[in-house]
Design an enzyme around this catalytic site. Structure first.
Site, mmCIF file in Angstrom:
data_model
loop_
_atom_site.group_PDB
_atom_site.id
_atom_site.type_symbol
_atom_site.label_atom_id
_atom_site.label_comp_id
_atom_site.label_asym_id
_atom_site.label_seq_id
_atom_site.Cartn_x
_atom_site.Cartn_y
_atom_site.Cartn_z
ATOM 1 N N THR A 221 0.594 9.310 -5.313
ATOM 2 C CA THR A 221 0.853 8.104 -4.517
ATOM 3 C C THR A 221 2.283 7.603 -4.715
ATOM 4 O O THR A 221 2.662 6.574 -4.160
ATOM 5 C CB THR A 221 -0.122 6.977 -4.915
ATOM 6 O OG1 THR A 221 0.063 6.658 -6.304
ATOM 7 C CG2 THR A 221 -1.562 7.378 -4.640
ATOM 8 N N PRO B 298 -2.195 3.138 4.535
ATOM 9 C CA PRO B 298 -3.506 2.475 4.712
ATOM 10 C C PRO B 298 -3.337 1.012 5.115
ATOM 11 O O PRO B 298 -3.580 0.097 4.334
ATOM 12 C CB PRO B 298 -4.153 2.624 3.331
ATOM 13 C CG PRO B 298 -2.999 2.671 2.390
ATOM 14 C CD PRO B 298 -1.878 3.357 3.113
ATOM 15 N N ASN C 158 0.819 -1.207 0.000
ATOM 16 C CA ASN C 158 0.000 0.000 0.000
ATOM 17 C C ASN C 158 0.859 1.267 0.000
ATOM 18 O O ASN C 158 1.905 1.323 0.645
ATOM 19 C CB ASN C 158 -0.924 0.008 1.221
ATOM 20 C CG ASN C 158 -2.076 -0.972 1.070
ATOM 21 O OD1 ASN C 158 -2.601 -1.119 -0.021
ATOM 22 N ND2 ASN C 158 -2.454 -1.635 2.145
ATOM 23 N N HIS C 159 0.409 2.291 -0.701
ATOM 24 C CA HIS C 159 1.064 3.596 -0.735
ATOM 25 C C HIS C 159 0.150 4.621 -0.061
ATOM 26 O O HIS C 159 -1.057 4.406 0.082
ATOM 27 C CB HIS C 159 1.305 4.049 -2.176
ATOM 28 C CG HIS C 159 2.274 3.191 -2.923
ATOM 29 N ND1 HIS C 159 2.840 3.590 -4.117
ATOM 30 C CD2 HIS C 159 2.797 1.968 -2.665
ATOM 31 C CE1 HIS C 159 3.657 2.667 -4.571
ATOM 32 N NE2 HIS C 159 3.629 1.651 -3.706
ATOM 33 N N GLN C 160 0.747 5.743 0.312
ATOM 34 C CA GLN C 160 -0.076 6.849 0.800
ATOM 35 C C GLN C 160 -1.067 7.270 -0.274
ATOM 36 O O GLN C 160 -0.733 7.290 -1.467
ATOM 37 C CB GLN C 160 0.806 8.055 1.142
ATOM 38 C CG GLN C 160 1.606 7.920 2.425
ATOM 39 C CD GLN C 160 2.441 9.163 2.659
ATOM 40 O OE1 GLN C 160 3.473 9.341 2.036
ATOM 41 N NE2 GLN C 160 1.973 10.029 3.543
#
Length: 204
Positions: A89, A110, A81-83
């Protein structure tokens, strides 16, 4: 009284199928007794299919007892997951050289929690399971499915994204089976009850 749960390769030394618990080296992957993994090349490939599983995140892959995992099943963990709240992102901090000043904290990412597979779950070939998914006891996941939502006990799901096709049994029977928890019986009782566990007359 059945095969030895501590045997790595229970099929006469064939290395394409293993009792998974006995091959795992990552402490954040927890597997129950008699769960097997089948691989056309080598069952030791399993951990390669658990992607983006970074120690600093600490998420776990938890798989219950008596599960059946076919070749090519991929578990995507939270490290993928990325910001998502910024304009982009793109993971600038990953590349250093001054970009590390925008390194996100775990709170910024996340994180969706542990991925938990229940007991007696059958996962077909080339299934992808996304981070933080919970799959209930007795579920069946069809080949080539992508699992993006939690799966109810004794549900059959399939597709991309996977949706519920039907329940294996009535709601009343599912409640009874979840209370029964046959996978927690002594192996002697399981062995004695094989005719009932595999028979078509579920009411017995």
């Amino acid at each position: 009284m059945g095969p030895d749960k501590n045997e790595k390769y229970p099929l006469n030394g064939q290395k394409r199928l293993c009792f998974l618990k006995n091959t795992i080296t990552n402490p954040n992957i927890i597997v129950g007794d008699y769960t097997y993994y089948d691989d056309f090349e080598d069952a030791l490939n399993f951990e390669k299919n658990v992607k983006y599983h970074y120690d600093f995140i600490g998420d776990k892959l938890i798989i219950g007892k008596f599960c059946m995992i076919a070749p090519g099943v991929t578990f995507i963990m939270n490290g993928a997951n990325h910001q998502q709240k910024g304009v982009t992102t793109y993971p600038f901090s990953l590349f250093g050289n001054g970009w590390e000043r925008v390194m996100p904290t775990l709170h910024d990412l996340p994180i969706k929690g542990d991925t938990v597979i229940g007991n007696d779950v059958w996962i077909g070939s080339n299934v992808t399971i996304m981070p933080g998914i919970r799959i209930g006891d007795g579920a069946i996941i069809a080949t080539n499915s992508t699992v993006t939502k939690d799966v109810a006990p004794y549900a059959i799901i399939g597709g991309n994204p996977a949706i519920e096709i039907r329940k294996r049994f009535s709601d009343i029977k599912i409640k009874e089976l979840l209370e029964l928890q046959w996978w927690n019986w002594d192996i002697e009782k399981i062995t004695e009850s094989l005719g009932y566990l595999t028979g078509k007359k579920i009411e017995k």
